[in-house]
Scaffold this motif. Structure first.
Motif, PDB file in Angstrom:
ATOM      1  N   ILE A 102       0.774  -1.181   0.229  1.00 32.51           N
ATOM      2  CA  ILE A 102       0.068  -0.090   0.213  1.00 32.51           C
ATOM      3  C   ILE A 102       0.939   1.331   0.024  1.00 32.51           C
ATOM      4  O   ILE A 102       1.825   1.445   0.655  1.00 32.51           O
ATOM      5  CB  ILE A 102      -0.858   0.013   1.356  1.00 32.51           C
ATOM      6  CG1 ILE A 102      -1.894  -1.215   1.083  1.00 32.51           C
ATOM      7  CG2 ILE A 102      -1.771   1.396   1.363  1.00 32.51           C
ATOM      8  CD1 ILE A 102      -2.886  -1.373   2.272  1.00 32.51           C
ATOM      9  N   LEU A 103       0.497   2.070  -0.768  1.00 34.81           N
ATOM     10  CA  LEU A 103       1.257   3.445  -0.777  1.00 34.81           C
ATOM     11  C   LEU A 103       0.316   4.537  -0.151  1.00 34.81           C
ATOM     12  O   LEU A 103      -0.862   4.631  -0.521  1.00 34.81           O
ATOM     13  CB  LEU A 103       1.502   3.978  -2.374  1.00 34.81           C
ATOM     14  CG  LEU A 103       1.815   5.305  -2.597  1.00 34.81           C
ATOM     15  CD1 LEU A 103       3.378   5.335  -1.855  1.00 34.81           C
ATOM     16  CD2 LEU A 103       1.731   5.884  -3.836  1.00 34.81           C
ATOM     17  N   LYS A 104       0.752   4.921   0.961  1.00 39.40           N
ATOM     18  CA  LYS A 104       0.050   5.939   1.779  1.00 39.40           C
ATOM     19  C   LYS A 104       0.345   7.337   1.416  1.00 39.40           C
ATOM     20  O   LYS A 104       1.634   7.706   1.504  1.00 39.40           O
ATOM     21  CB  LYS A 104       0.432   5.710   3.404  1.00 39.40           C
ATOM     22  CG  LYS A 104      -0.105   4.406   3.702  1.00 39.40           C
ATOM     23  CD  LYS A 104      -0.641   4.565   5.369  1.00 39.40           C
ATOM     24  CE  LYS A 104      -1.025   3.413   5.948  1.00 39.40           C
ATOM     25  NZ  LYS A 104      -2.515   3.433   6.067  1.00 39.40           N
ATOM     26  N   LEU A 105      -0.565   8.062   1.333  1.00 37.11           N
ATOM     27  CA  LEU A 105      -0.481   9.218   0.744  1.00 37.11           C
ATOM     28  C   LEU A 105      -1.068  10.483   1.570  1.00 37.11           C
ATOM     29  O   LEU A 105      -2.353  10.331   1.773  1.00 37.11           O
ATOM     30  CB  LEU A 105      -0.993   9.832  -0.794  1.00 37.11           C
ATOM     31  CG  LEU A 105      -0.446   8.836  -2.056  1.00 37.11           C
ATOM     32  CD1 LEU A 105      -1.356   8.777  -3.326  1.00 37.11           C
ATOM     33  CD2 LEU A 105       0.921   9.308  -2.258  1.00 37.11           C
ATOM     34  N   HIS A 111      -8.274  12.718   5.527  1.00 34.64           N
ATOM     35  CA  HIS A 111      -7.927  11.253   5.658  1.00 34.64           C
ATOM     36  C   HIS A 111      -6.755  10.956   4.766  1.00 34.64           C
ATOM     37  O   HIS A 111      -6.409  11.723   3.886  1.00 34.64           O
ATOM     38  CB  HIS A 111      -8.846  10.449   5.299  1.00 34.64           C
ATOM     39  CG  HIS A 111      -9.505  10.499   3.896  1.00 34.64           C
ATOM     40  ND1 HIS A 111      -8.920  10.078   2.987  1.00 34.64           N
ATOM     41  CD2 HIS A 111     -10.628  11.274   3.386  1.00 34.64           C
ATOM     42  CE1 HIS A 111      -9.676  10.598   1.844  1.00 34.64           C
ATOM     43  NE2 HIS A 111     -10.708  11.286   2.091  1.00 34.64           N
ATOM     44  N   ASP A 112      -6.036  10.174   5.188  1.00 38.62           N
ATOM     45  CA  ASP A 112      -4.832   9.597   4.302  1.00 38.62           C
ATOM     46  C   ASP A 112      -5.432   8.671   3.231  1.00 38.62           C
ATOM     47  O   ASP A 112      -6.411   7.962   3.178  1.00 38.62           O
ATOM     48  CB  ASP A 112      -3.784   8.639   5.094  1.00 38.62           C
ATOM     49  CG  ASP A 112      -2.996   9.607   5.773  1.00 38.62           C
ATOM     50  OD1 ASP A 112      -2.927  10.749   5.790  1.00 38.62           O
ATOM     51  OD2 ASP A 112      -2.116   9.135   6.575  1.00 38.62           O
ATOM     52  N   VAL A 113      -4.779   8.786   2.059  1.00 33.40           N
ATOM     53  CA  VAL A 113      -5.256   7.937   0.746  1.00 33.40           C
ATOM     54  C   VAL A 113      -4.483   6.921   0.819  1.00 33.40           C
ATOM     55  O   VAL A 113      -3.271   6.858   0.850  1.00 33.40           O
ATOM     56  CB  VAL A 113      -5.101   9.114  -0.627  1.00 33.40           C
ATOM     57  CG1 VAL A 113      -5.274   8.032  -1.714  1.00 33.40           C
ATOM     58  CG2 VAL A 113      -5.888  10.298  -0.473  1.00 33.40           C
ATOM     59  N   ASP A 114      -4.993   5.560   0.774  1.00 40.82           N
ATOM     60  CA  ASP A 114      -4.409   4.290   0.773  1.00 40.82           C
ATOM     61  C   ASP A 114      -4.411   3.842  -0.746  1.00 40.82           C
ATOM     62  O   ASP A 114      -5.618   3.711  -1.336  1.00 40.82           O
ATOM     63  CB  ASP A 114      -4.966   3.224   1.484  1.00 40.82           C
ATOM     64  CG  ASP A 114      -4.781   3.760   3.103  1.00 40.82           C
ATOM     65  OD1 ASP A 114      -3.652   4.391   3.265  1.00 40.82           O
ATOM     66  OD2 ASP A 114      -5.370   3.010   3.870  1.00 40.82           O
ATOM     67  N   PHE A 115      -3.501   3.837  -1.567  1.00 40.77           N
ATOM     68  CA  PHE A 115      -3.428   3.347  -2.942  1.00 40.77           C
ATOM     69  C   PHE A 115      -2.867   1.840  -3.099  1.00 40.77           C
ATOM     70  O   PHE A 115      -1.484   1.709  -2.671  1.00 40.77           O
ATOM     71  CB  PHE A 115      -2.548   4.267  -3.881  1.00 40.77           C
ATOM     72  CG  PHE A 115      -2.460   4.068  -5.172  1.00 40.77           C
ATOM     73  CD1 PHE A 115      -3.486   4.350  -5.938  1.00 40.77           C
ATOM     74  CD2 PHE A 115      -1.483   3.368  -5.753  1.00 40.77           C
ATOM     75  CE1 PHE A 115      -3.531   3.979  -7.500  1.00 40.77           C
ATOM     76  CE2 PHE A 115      -1.443   2.948  -6.843  1.00 40.77           C
ATOM     77  CZ  PHE A 115      -2.348   3.238  -8.018  1.00 40.77           C
ATOM     78  N   ASP A 116      -3.563   1.148  -3.379  1.00 40.02           N
ATOM     79  CA  ASP A 116      -3.228  -0.361  -3.482  1.00 40.02           C
ATOM     80  C   ASP A 116      -2.127  -0.669  -4.678  1.00 40.02           C
ATOM     81  O   ASP A 116      -2.429  -0.143  -6.029  1.00 40.02           O
ATOM     82  CB  ASP A 116      -4.296  -1.248  -3.848  1.00 40.02           C
ATOM     83  CG  ASP A 116      -5.094  -1.407  -2.466  1.00 40.02           C
ATOM     84  OD1 ASP A 116      -4.753  -1.156  -1.468  1.00 40.02           O
ATOM     85  OD2 ASP A 116      -6.280  -1.496  -2.889  1.00 40.02           O
ATOM     86  N   ILE A 117      -0.922  -1.194  -4.467  1.00 42.18           N
ATOM     87  CA  ILE A 117       0.166  -1.269  -5.677  1.00 42.18           C
ATOM     88  C   ILE A 117      -0.150  -2.390  -6.261  1.00 42.18           C
ATOM     89  O   ILE A 117      -0.285  -3.576  -5.662  1.00 42.18           O
ATOM     90  CB  ILE A 117       1.539  -1.291  -5.141  1.00 42.18           C
ATOM     91  CG1 ILE A 117       1.778   0.037  -4.027  1.00 42.18           C
ATOM     92  CG2 ILE A 117       2.539  -1.524  -5.984  1.00 42.18           C
ATOM     93  CD1 ILE A 117       3.108  -0.033  -3.371  1.00 42.18           C
TER      94      ILE A 117
END
Length: 177
Positions: A102-105, A111-117
């Protein structure tokens, strides 16, 4: 006649290509990929080079010729050296970190954005304000980088947001009193 289609594709050392029933499969140090080319084209492997030739000179065939040659060249380049896109984050408190898959932005939202790699892409963050997207498929690497950038595209007044490394953002003048 296609200027791009005429050029042969050199196969570097450590890369092997095989032809099977309208499909070319390329294996290299970083992985393997395949491409299904049209039956309107002849693809041949001769002396460590791949050549793409049209069977006739109809318009549809000529359109496929250069595109197919470019796709095969990108596959050869991808399995040999790979592709990468670098992103920069500008803004107070904006940062990124990789945690497992997961890339946490942190981009100024509540809220933080969680981007699934995705599985076929590798994302690294050398600094909290730099993101590097790497992979063997040029289209997937570009798409993942564009999706990350879309979370907070750079705005034209202060330049805050996520931009490609070296991208120029035309700055607008602010409000005057």
């Amino acid at each position: 006649m296609s200027r791009i289609g005429k050029k042969p594709i050199e196969i570097p050392t450590g890369v092997e290509a095989t032809l099977k029933d309208g499909t070319i499969e390329v294996k290299g140090a970083l992985g393997s990929r395949s491409f299904d080319f049209s039956e309107k084209l002849n693809v041949d492997i001769v002396d460590q080079s791949i050549s793409v030739k049209p069977k006739n000179l109809e318009k549809a065939t000529r359109q496929l010729w250069g595109m197919s040659r470019s796709q095969i060249a990108n596959i050869v380049n991808g399995v040999n050296t790979g592709f990468s896109k670098e992103l920069e984050i500008n803004g107070v408190g904006y940062r990124a970190a990789v945690q497992g898959k997961i890339l946490k932005l942190s981009l100024g939202y509540s809220h933080d954005v969680d981007f699934d790699i995705p599985d076929d892409v590798k994302i690294t963050c050398a600094k909290p304000t730099e993101i590097k997207v790497e992979g063997i498929d040029q289209q997937v690497v570009g798409e993942v980088a564009a999706k990350i950038r879309a979370w907070r595209a750079p705005e034209p007044y202060k330049g805050k947001g996520i931009r490609y490394k070296g991208e120029y953002i035309f700055a607008k003048e602010g409000k005057k009193k």
